[in-house]
Design a protein around this motif. Structure first.
Motif, PDB file in Angstrom:
ATOM      1  N   LEU A   1     -14.401  26.309  -4.236  1.00  0.00           N
ATOM      2  CA  LEU A   1     -13.636  27.475  -3.724  1.00  0.00           C
ATOM      3  C   LEU A   1     -14.481  28.835  -3.844  1.00  0.00           C
ATOM      4  CD1 LEU A   1     -10.389  26.911  -5.879  1.00  0.00           C
ATOM      5  CD2 LEU A   1     -10.665  26.749  -3.301  1.00  0.00           C
ATOM      6  N   CYS A   2     -14.318  29.717  -2.956  1.00  0.00           N
ATOM      7  CA  CYS A   2     -15.127  30.934  -2.814  1.00  0.00           C
ATOM      8  C   CYS A   2     -13.880  32.216  -2.980  1.00  0.00           C
ATOM      9  CB  CYS A   2     -15.672  30.876  -1.319  1.00  0.00           C
ATOM     10  SG  CYS A   2     -16.961  29.652  -1.401  1.00  0.00           S
ATOM     11  N   PRO A   3     -13.805  32.758  -3.984  1.00  0.00           N
ATOM     12  CA  PRO A   3     -13.001  33.785  -4.239  1.00  0.00           C
ATOM     13  C   PRO A   3     -13.622  34.989  -4.103  1.00  0.00           C
ATOM     14  CG  PRO A   3     -14.008  33.127  -6.173  1.00  0.00           C
ATOM     15  CD  PRO A   3     -14.537  32.217  -5.114  1.00  0.00           C
ATOM     16  N   PRO A   4     -12.817  36.087  -3.975  1.00  0.00           N
ATOM     17  CA  PRO A   4     -13.374  37.499  -3.866  1.00  0.00           C
ATOM     18  C   PRO A   4     -14.401  37.624  -5.204  1.00  0.00           C
ATOM     19  CG  PRO A   4     -11.165  37.766  -4.104  1.00  0.00           C
ATOM     20  CD  PRO A   4     -11.440  36.494  -3.927  1.00  0.00           C
ATOM     21  N   ALA A   5     -15.424  38.518  -4.891  1.00  0.00           N
ATOM     22  CA  ALA A   5     -16.329  38.608  -6.091  1.00  0.00           C
ATOM     23  C   ALA A   5     -15.641  39.045  -7.269  1.00  0.00           C
ATOM     24  CB  ALA A   5     -17.306  39.591  -5.467  1.00  0.00           C
ATOM     25  N   THR A   6     -14.493  39.816  -7.264  1.00  0.00           N
ATOM     26  CA  THR A   6     -14.126  40.354  -8.418  1.00  0.00           C
ATOM     27  C   THR A   6     -13.517  38.962  -9.326  1.00  0.00           C
ATOM     28  OG1 THR A   6     -12.031  40.529  -7.021  1.00  0.00           O
ATOM     29  CG2 THR A   6     -13.334  42.370  -7.613  1.00  0.00           C
ATOM     30  N   LEU A   7     -13.301  37.923  -8.748  1.00  0.00           N
ATOM     31  CA  LEU A   7     -12.794  36.629  -9.471  1.00  0.00           C
ATOM     32  C   LEU A   7     -13.749  35.713  -9.736  1.00  0.00           C
ATOM     33  CD1 LEU A   7      -8.930  36.114  -7.666  1.00  0.00           C
ATOM     34  CD2 LEU A   7      -9.947  37.075 -10.059  1.00  0.00           C
ATOM     35  N   LEU A   8     -14.872  35.797  -9.422  1.00  0.00           N
ATOM     36  CA  LEU A   8     -15.905  34.556  -9.279  1.00  0.00           C
ATOM     37  C   LEU A   8     -16.241  34.319 -10.823  1.00  0.00           C
ATOM     38  CD1 LEU A   8     -17.882  33.062  -7.560  1.00  0.00           C
ATOM     39  CD2 LEU A   8     -19.387  34.931  -7.766  1.00  0.00           C
ATOM     40  N   ALA A   9     -16.519  35.226 -11.502  1.00  0.00           N
ATOM     41  CA  ALA A   9     -16.804  34.735 -13.080  1.00  0.00           C
ATOM     42  C   ALA A   9     -15.446  33.889 -13.588  1.00  0.00           C
ATOM     43  CB  ALA A   9     -17.288  35.924 -13.540  1.00  0.00           C
ATOM     44  N   ALA A  10     -14.205  34.782 -13.602  1.00  0.00           N
ATOM     45  CA  ALA A  10     -13.137  34.234 -14.134  1.00  0.00           C
ATOM     46  C   ALA A  10     -12.834  32.927 -13.356  1.00  0.00           C
ATOM     47  CB  ALA A  10     -12.190  34.980 -13.714  1.00  0.00           C
ATOM     48  N   MET A  11     -12.876  32.769 -12.158  1.00  0.00           N
ATOM     49  CA  MET A  11     -12.782  31.484 -11.801  1.00  0.00           C
ATOM     50  C   MET A  11     -13.664  30.421 -12.202  1.00  0.00           C
ATOM     51  SD  MET A  11     -12.307  30.106  -7.436  1.00  0.00           S
ATOM     52  CE  MET A  11     -10.797  31.043  -7.209  1.00  0.00           C
ATOM     53  N   SER A  12     -14.876  30.731 -12.381  1.00  0.00           N
ATOM     54  CA  SER A  12     -15.869  29.986 -12.851  1.00  0.00           C
ATOM     55  C   SER A  12     -15.652  29.249 -14.174  1.00  0.00           C
ATOM     56  CB  SER A  12     -17.347  30.547 -12.894  1.00  0.00           C
ATOM     57  OG  SER A  12     -18.445  29.744 -12.993  1.00  0.00           O
ATOM     58  N   MET A  13     -15.042  30.090 -14.977  1.00  0.00           N
ATOM     59  CA  MET A  13     -14.561  29.629 -16.238  1.00  0.00           C
ATOM     60  C   MET A  13     -13.446  28.810 -16.307  1.00  0.00           C
ATOM     61  SD  MET A  13     -14.933  33.174 -18.566  1.00  0.00           S
ATOM     62  CE  MET A  13     -14.451  32.473 -20.040  1.00  0.00           C
ATOM     63  N   THR A  14     -12.473  29.084 -15.249  1.00  0.00           N
ATOM     64  CA  THR A  14     -11.239  28.304 -15.109  1.00  0.00           C
ATOM     65  C   THR A  14     -11.581  26.864 -14.548  1.00  0.00           C
ATOM     66  OG1 THR A  14      -9.934  30.267 -14.713  1.00  0.00           O
ATOM     67  CG2 THR A  14      -9.123  27.966 -13.930  1.00  0.00           C
ATOM     68  N   ALA A  15     -12.680  26.822 -13.664  1.00  0.00           N
ATOM     69  CA  ALA A  15     -13.014  25.644 -13.154  1.00  0.00           C
ATOM     70  C   ALA A  15     -13.911  24.824 -13.927  1.00  0.00           C
ATOM     71  CB  ALA A  15     -14.007  25.971 -11.896  1.00  0.00           C
ATOM     72  N   ALA A  16     -14.576  25.418 -14.953  1.00  0.00           N
ATOM     73  CA  ALA A  16     -15.297  24.795 -16.034  1.00  0.00           C
ATOM     74  C   ALA A  16     -16.127  23.481 -15.523  1.00  0.00           C
ATOM     75  CB  ALA A  16     -14.345  24.310 -16.979  1.00  0.00           C
ATOM     76  N   GLY A  17     -16.764  23.844 -14.324  1.00  0.00           N
ATOM     77  CA  GLY A  17     -17.599  22.720 -13.826  1.00  0.00           C
ATOM     78  C   GLY A  17     -16.789  21.455 -13.001  1.00  0.00           C
ATOM     79  N   ARG A  18     -15.389  21.574 -13.245  1.00  0.00           N
ATOM     80  CA  ARG A  18     -14.769  20.666 -12.518  1.00  0.00           C
ATOM     81  C   ARG A  18     -15.039  20.606 -10.958  1.00  0.00           C
ATOM     82  NH1 ARG A  18     -11.135  18.480 -15.985  1.00  0.00           N
ATOM     83  NH2 ARG A  18     -10.554  16.713 -14.281  1.00  0.00           N
ATOM     84  N   ILE A  19     -14.862  21.983 -10.264  1.00  0.00           N
ATOM     85  CA  ILE A  19     -15.109  22.136  -8.951  1.00  0.00           C
ATOM     86  C   ILE A  19     -16.091  23.307  -8.773  1.00  0.00           C
ATOM     87  CG2 ILE A  19     -12.737  21.526  -8.403  1.00  0.00           C
ATOM     88  CD1 ILE A  19     -12.169  24.211  -8.097  1.00  0.00           C
ATOM     89  N   ALA A  20     -16.830  23.348  -7.769  1.00  0.00           N
ATOM     90  CA  ALA A  20     -17.858  24.220  -7.395  1.00  0.00           C
ATOM     91  C   ALA A  20     -17.199  25.641  -7.158  1.00  0.00           C
ATOM     92  CB  ALA A  20     -18.819  24.000  -6.565  1.00  0.00           C
ATOM     93  N   VAL A  21     -17.846  26.812  -7.406  1.00  0.00           N
ATOM     94  CA  VAL A  21     -17.436  28.081  -6.958  1.00  0.00           C
ATOM     95  C   VAL A  21     -18.419  28.581  -6.037  1.00  0.00           C
ATOM     96  CG1 VAL A  21     -15.654  28.479  -8.646  1.00  0.00           C
ATOM     97  CG2 VAL A  21     -17.961  29.261  -8.965  1.00  0.00           C
ATOM     98  N   GLY A  22     -18.093  29.481  -5.126  1.00  0.00           N
ATOM     99  CA  GLY A  22     -19.151  30.296  -4.588  1.00  0.00           C
ATOM    100  C   GLY A  22     -18.864  31.788  -4.087  1.00  0.00           C
ATOM    101  N   GLY A  23     -19.639  32.691  -3.686  1.00  0.00           N
ATOM    102  CA  GLY A  23     -19.329  33.781  -2.953  1.00  0.00           C
ATOM    103  C   GLY A  23     -19.043  33.675  -1.499  1.00  0.00           C
ATOM    104  N   GLN A  24     -18.579  34.946  -1.102  1.00  0.00           N
ATOM    105  CA  GLN A  24     -18.226  35.009   0.242  1.00  0.00           C
ATOM    106  C   GLN A  24     -19.283  35.578   1.190  1.00  0.00           C
ATOM    107  OE1 GLN A  24     -14.343  36.690   0.680  1.00  0.00           O
ATOM    108  NE2 GLN A  24     -13.528  35.315  -0.937  1.00  0.00           N
TER     109      GLN A  24
END
Length: 247
Positions: A38-61
């Protein structure tokens, strides 16, 4: 064997209150066969990374080509990685159109992503006018060659084909048109990178939704999808993940 990838691009959508969709997605698909990004806006990147907890990957746009400097409003690849990103989307048609990004700029950004140990999801695609003019493969071939750095591998590069005229319009190319482009991309990657070109995943993007995902994923050299609006809701994106797992 290339592992399938379901990638979601939230674009300029999402607030902290929407992160429950990520938790719901993980709960509904705790052990997907495919990789999920999942690639959220930059404002959500750190928070989404914590929510994902390594279960899914996160990325920038997007990222800047420089590691740091006087670039107000921009974000570097290193900053994305520091916030928890493992991927970054580059050269999306909306960036190419809205911000005048050339192949040379996308290339420089992809090189920056490599340096920061991010996997670059490099987007290519033709406009409606270019397709009508019969220039699809010419345009895509030029974008691929000009935007993909030397040293591209299956570990640091993903290529996403997104026909501009199909993004967010509800229109989708025929399966034959998708196959033609993906087979062309695979051949060009092998021609340039040899055996490594076989390992680089090719995603299809452009009005992918639960109702058409299964047939698209059956097309040759389609290794997954880059999904826009349908990635915002766990129910929709989850259905696409399930279709990819079944492919």
């Amino acid at each position: 064997m290339r592992k399938k990838l379901a990638a979601g691009n939230w674009k300029m959508n999402g607030l902290k209150a929407d992160l429950h969709e990520v938790a719901a997605l993980i709960a509904a698909h705790p052990t997907p066969k495919c990789d999920v990004l999942l690639c959220p806006p930059a404002t959500l990147l750190a928070a989404m990374s914590m929510t994902a907890a390594g279960r899914i990957a996160v990325g920038g746009q997007d990222c800047h080509m420089a590691a740091s400097g006087a670039h107000t409003g921009d974000v570097s690849a290193q900053m994305l990685a520091d916030a928890g990103a493992h991927y970054v989307i580059l050269g999306h048609s909306e960036r190419r159109a809205d911000h005048g990004e050339s192949d040379e700029i996308v290339l420089a950004k992809a090189q920056a992503a490599q340096a920061a140990d991010l996997t670059a999801v490099i987007c290519v695609g033709e406009t409606e006018g270019e397709r009508d003019a019969g220039a699809t493969l010419e345009i895509i071939g030029r974008q691929l060659a000009g935007s993909t750095p030397e040293g591209a591998t299956g570990a640091n590069t993903v290529i996403a084909y997104e026909p501009v005229w199909a993004i967010g319009t509800g229109r989708t190319p025929t399966l034959e048109q998708i196959a033609e482009v993906h087979d062309f991309l695979r051949a060009r990657l092998i021609e340039r990178f040899g055996a490594e070109g076989e390992t680089i995943r090719l995603l299809y993007g452009g009005s992918v939704k639960p109702s058409n995902a299964t047939e698209i994923f059956a097309v040759s050299n389609v290794d997954g999808a880059l999904v826009g609006g349908a990635s915002l809701k766990a129910s929709d994106f989850g259905a696409i993940i399930a279709a990819l797992d079944a492919a």
